[in-house]
Scaffold this active site. Structure first.
Site, mmCIF file in Angstrom:
data_model
loop_
_atom_site.group_PDB
_atom_site.id
_atom_site.type_symbol
_atom_site.label_atom_id
_atom_site.label_comp_id
_atom_site.label_asym_id
_atom_site.label_seq_id
_atom_site.Cartn_x
_atom_site.Cartn_y
_atom_site.Cartn_z
ATOM 1 N N ASP A 1 19.632 13.643 -16.509
ATOM 2 C CA ASP A 1 20.115 13.895 -17.861
ATOM 3 C C ASP A 1 20.795 15.255 -17.929
ATOM 4 O OD1 ASP A 1 20.544 13.460 -20.553
ATOM 5 O OD2 ASP A 1 18.533 14.076 -21.163
ATOM 6 N N HIS B 1 29.922 14.056 -15.371
ATOM 7 C CA HIS B 1 29.464 12.915 -14.583
ATOM 8 C C HIS B 1 29.876 13.062 -13.119
ATOM 9 C CE1 HIS B 1 28.027 11.067 -18.155
ATOM 10 N NE2 HIS B 1 29.224 10.784 -18.656
ATOM 11 N N LEU C 1 14.629 6.340 4.149
ATOM 12 C CA LEU C 1 14.404 6.498 2.704
ATOM 13 C C LEU C 1 14.974 5.275 2.012
ATOM 14 C CD1 LEU C 1 13.906 8.247 0.037
ATOM 15 C CD2 LEU C 1 16.271 9.016 0.312
#
Length: 243
Positions: free
Chosen positions: A22, A39, A133
């Site tokens: 956020d 962004h 991962l």
């Protein structure tokens, strides 16, 4: 209790860390830039954080990339976000694969463009055997939506005679979630100072530790991740039990 020697190895990181990314818009606004710039800078933070998580030995990293509520944003911003998603899927998959990272996407794919769905499917297939991962991207995702869909699947199995109502338990419901086969998150981090989970992993996060930090997502990196993990290790996780 005896003090831990200063030379002792640090405890291992949480197996599964989830992050609500956020603050992209606020980062851009503070610099007089369009939200798209925030962004784009946030996408750089994604790469930094994924690399740090892999190096630190995290097994699963889930990033809340685009919520089901984000479809309500202005059409131009949604278009820009979808464009960035396309670029990420085209440009980052080889990097992920080279580093042994498996990609999995959760959420409602029906609302995504057909070309994006193909990119997701190709990326998941290419990285399926990797084990360093597992990077889980939550796209067009909402926790309530996920639970409704799981309930529908359970109801369909009951109606078809494949499942007895008496057999419905947490494991049955969990196996119908988008995250089936993925362990619940141990730690959920939210950036930008907001202190809510915004419809993210509502079922899975039942016993996750929550860490809220002031840092805006475009400025998030290894140091912030390490700080959140340090705070996690200072918590007493009792899962509802008494001391």
């Amino acid at each position: 209790m005896e003090p831990v020697p200063s030379h002792a190895a640090p405890p291992p990181p949480p197996a599964h860390i989830a992050i609500i990314m956020d603050g992209n818009g606020r980062w851009a606004k503070a610099r007089g830039l369009p939200r798209t710039a925030g962004h784009k800078r946030g996408a750089e933070s994604v790469r930094r954080t994924v690399e740090a998580a892999r190096e630190m030995g995290v097994s699963y990293l889930t990033l809340y990339g685009f919520s089901s509520e984000n479809w309500k944003r202005p059409a131009g911003e949604v278009t820009d976000l979808m464009g960035l998603l396309r670029l990420y899927l085209r440009n980052e998959v080889n990097h992920l694969h080279k580093n042994g990272i498996r990609l999995k996407v959760i959420g409602d794919r029906e609302r995504l463009g057909p070309d994006i769905v193909r990119l997701i499917e190709d990326a998941e297939a290419k990285t399926a055997a990797n084990s360093a991962l597992t990077l889980v991207l939550a796209l067009s995702y909402g926790g309530r939506q996920e639970m409704v869909e799981a309930a529908r699947r359970v109801a369909a199995d009951v109606a078809a005679g494949r499942l007895s109502p008496d057999a419905i338990d947490e494991d049955v419901v969990g196996s119908r979630l988008f995250t089936a086969g993925i362990p619940d998150p141990d730690l959920i981090i939210r950036t930008s100072g907001e202190k809510r989970i915004s419809n993210f992993l509502l079922w899975q996060g039942a016993y996750a530790e929550l860490v809220f930090i002031e840092t805006l997502w475009p400025e998030f990196g290894r140091a912030e991740l390490e700080s959140a993990i340090q705070e996690f290790h200072g918590r007493d996780r009792r899962y509802g039990a008494t001391r």
